[in-house]
Scaffold this motif. Structure first.
Motif, PDB file in Angstrom:
ATOM      1  N   TYR A 191       0.817  -1.250  -0.292  1.00 48.19           N
ATOM      2  CA  TYR A 191      -0.105  -0.014   0.002  1.00 48.19           C
ATOM      3  C   TYR A 191       0.844   1.374  -0.058  1.00 48.19           C
ATOM      4  O   TYR A 191       1.799   1.461   0.841  1.00 48.19           O
ATOM      5  N   ARG A 192       0.474   2.074  -0.869  1.00 53.20           N
ATOM      6  CA  ARG A 192       1.030   3.356  -1.003  1.00 53.20           C
ATOM      7  C   ARG A 192       0.806   4.472   0.141  1.00 53.20           C
ATOM      8  O   ARG A 192      -0.473   4.459   0.527  1.00 53.20           O
ATOM      9  N   GLY A 193       1.655   5.135   0.887  1.00 55.12           N
ATOM     10  CA  GLY A 193       1.567   5.781   1.974  1.00 55.12           C
ATOM     11  C   GLY A 193       1.535   5.221   3.240  1.00 55.12           C
ATOM     12  O   GLY A 193       1.325   5.830   4.384  1.00 55.12           O
TER      13      GLY A 193
ATOM     14  N   ASP B 102       4.392  -0.453  -2.735  1.00 58.57           N
ATOM     15  CA  ASP B 102       3.798   0.633  -3.235  1.00 58.57           C
ATOM     16  C   ASP B 102       2.942   0.391  -4.654  1.00 58.57           C
ATOM     17  O   ASP B 102       3.139   1.155  -5.601  1.00 58.57           O
TER      18      ASP B 102
ATOM     19  N   ALA C 102      -0.556  -0.641  -4.429  1.00 61.98           N
ATOM     20  CA  ALA C 102      -2.047  -0.452  -4.271  1.00 61.98           C
ATOM     21  C   ALA C 102      -2.344   0.917  -3.594  1.00 61.98           C
ATOM     22  O   ALA C 102      -1.492   1.235  -2.559  1.00 61.98           O
ATOM     23  N   ASP C 103      -3.352   1.614  -3.574  1.00 64.28           N
ATOM     24  CA  ASP C 103      -3.884   2.596  -2.938  1.00 64.28           C
ATOM     25  C   ASP C 103      -4.426   2.203  -1.532  1.00 64.28           C
ATOM     26  O   ASP C 103      -5.008   1.087  -1.384  1.00 64.28           O
TER      27      ASP C 103
ATOM     28  N   THR D 173      -7.767   0.040  -0.126  1.00 61.87           N
ATOM     29  CA  THR D 173      -8.136  -0.905  -1.123  1.00 61.87           C
ATOM     30  C   THR D 173      -8.088  -1.998  -0.537  1.00 61.87           C
ATOM     31  O   THR D 173      -7.190  -2.091   0.367  1.00 61.87           O
TER      32      THR D 173
ATOM     33  N   SER E  22      -7.167  11.736   4.241  1.00 61.20           N
ATOM     34  CA  SER E  22      -7.281  11.772   3.029  1.00 61.20           C
ATOM     35  C   SER E  22      -8.543  11.054   2.428  1.00 61.20           C
ATOM     36  O   SER E  22      -8.851  10.743   1.220  1.00 61.20           O
TER      37      SER E  22
ATOM     38  N   VAL F  50      -9.342   7.663   4.006  1.00 66.26           N
ATOM     39  CA  VAL F  50      -9.128   6.118   4.336  1.00 66.26           C
ATOM     40  C   VAL F  50     -10.063   5.785   5.276  1.00 66.26           C
ATOM     41  O   VAL F  50      -9.924   6.609   6.243  1.00 66.26           O
TER      42      VAL F  50
END
Length: 292
Positions: free
Chosen positions: A75-77, A98, A100-101, A104, A228, A230
Motif C-alpha cells: 500500500y502506498r502511503g 507501493d 495499491a492505494d 483498497t 485523506s 481512508v
C-alpha cells in the motif's frame, strides 16, 4: 501417524552463498525465498544475499532482484507503520511494494498474479528472483502453488487483514484455495532460508523499533491517511499499527494504552508467524534457518 510438534527453535545453519550461486548457474535453482517473523532481520539479510550473489555473477548492475511478500507494504502511503525502510535495499531492485492505494483490499489471489508477473519480468531480463517477507499465506501460495481456479468465489475469501496476521495454519487453507502440494511450476525449485532469532531478542527489537517509529511520525502518518479519506474501519482491518493507532486517534485508547497494547500485539503476531513457518516445515517445505 502423529504430526511432529515444533517446540524448540530450529538449529541454525551456515548459508553457503557460493554453493547457492553454483546451483543458480546450473539452472537447478529457480528462486530463493527469505522468510521469518517480524524484527528477525530478513530484509537486511535478503539484500546482503542479493548483493553477494550479484558480486559472484559479475557484470554490470545487480543480478538479483527482490520480490516482497508483505501484505501491507503493497500500500502506498503506509510507510512507517509497515516498516518499508526502502533505503535498506540500496541498489537492489525490489517489486510489489507501493502497488495499491491505501484503503483498497489486496489479497493472496492478487499477490499470486502480481508475483508471477514480477518473476516473468525478472527472468526476461536475465536476472534472478529472491522472494522476501513475513506474510506466511503469500509465501505458502507459491510454495504450495495454490489453485485459485477452484469453485470458491472470491467474495467468500477472507480479506488480507486476517491472513496477514497469521490467524490460519498452513493446513487450514482449503477455504482460500486448493494447495497442489508442489511448488509453482513457473518458479521451479526454491531454496527457503529462515532468519532465526530467539524470542527475547525479537521482542526487545520489536519494542525498540516501535518506539523509533512512533518518534518518526507513525501517528501522524495514520492521521494523514484518515484525513485523506481512508475509512477508519479499513485501517483497523489492516491490523497492528493501523488498528491501534486508529483506535487512539478516535479516542478509544490513551497514548500509553495504545503503545502497550500494540507492543503486545506485535509480540503475539511474531509468535504466530513463527508458528506458521514451522507449520510449513511440517507440510514438507524444507527451510534452512540461519542466525542473522
Amino acid at each position: 501417524m502423529s504430526k511432529t510438534i515444533f517446540t524448540e527453535l530450529p538449529a541454525p545453519e551456515a548459508i553457503d552463498v557460493a554453493e547457492l550461486y553454483g546451483k543458480i548457474e546450473k539452472s537447478s535453482l529457480g528462486m530463493i525465498c527469505v522468510l521469518g517473523p517480524t524484527a528477525s532481520g530478513k530484509t537486511r539479510f535478503a539484500v546482503k544475499l542479493a548483493s553477494e550473489l550479484s558480486a559472484l555473477h559479475g557484470g554490470s548492475g545487480p543480478f538479483c532482484e527482490i520480490i516482497s511478500a508483505d501484505s501491507r507494504q503493497v500500500y502506498r502511503g503506509m510507510d512507517i507503520g509497515t516498516g518499508k525502510d526502502l533505503a535498506e535495499y540500496g541498489e537492489v531492485p525490489y517489486h510489489l511494494i507501493d502497488i495499491a492505494d491505501a484503503g483498497t483490499q489486496y489479497n493472496v489471489f492478487r499477490f499470486k498474479e502480481d508475483f508471477e508477473a514480477a518473476v516473468s519480468d525478472i527472468r526476461a531480463r536475465g536476472r534472478f528472483p529472491i522472494l522476501c517477507g513475513g506474510t506466511g499465506l503469500y509465501i505458502n501460495s507459491i510454495a504450495r502453488d495454490y489453485d485459485f481456479r477452484s469453485n470458491i468465489p472470491l467474495s467468500e475469501r477472507r480479506p488480507d487483514g486476517d491472513w496477514a496476521a497469521g490467524d490460519f495454519s498452513p493446513d487450514s487453507q482449503e477455504t482460500a484455495a486448493r494447495p497442489r502440494h508442489d511448488a509453482d511450476p513457473q518458479v521451479g525449485e526454491t531454496y527457503f532460508i529462515g532468519t532465526l532469532v530467539d524470542r527475547e531478542t525479537r521482542n526487545a527489537r520489536i519494542d525498540s523499533r516501535l518506539d523509533a517509529r512512533l518518534k518518526e511520525g507513525m501517528v501522524e502518518e495514520i492521521r494523514g491517511l484518515l484525513d485523506s479519506g481512508v475509512p477508519e474501519e479499513t485501517l483497523i482491518s489492516y491490523g497492528l499499527e493501523y488498528k491501534f493507532v486508529t483506535l487512539y486517534l478516535r479516542g478509544e485508547l490513551t497514548y500509553d494504552e495504545m503503545r502497550e497494547k500494540l507492543a503486545i500485539a506485535i509480540h503475539q503476531f511474531a509468535k504466530r508467524q513463527m508458528t506458521w513457518f514451522r507449520g510449513m516445515e511440517r507440510s514438507g517445505v524444507r527451510i534452512h534457518w540461519t542466525e542473522v
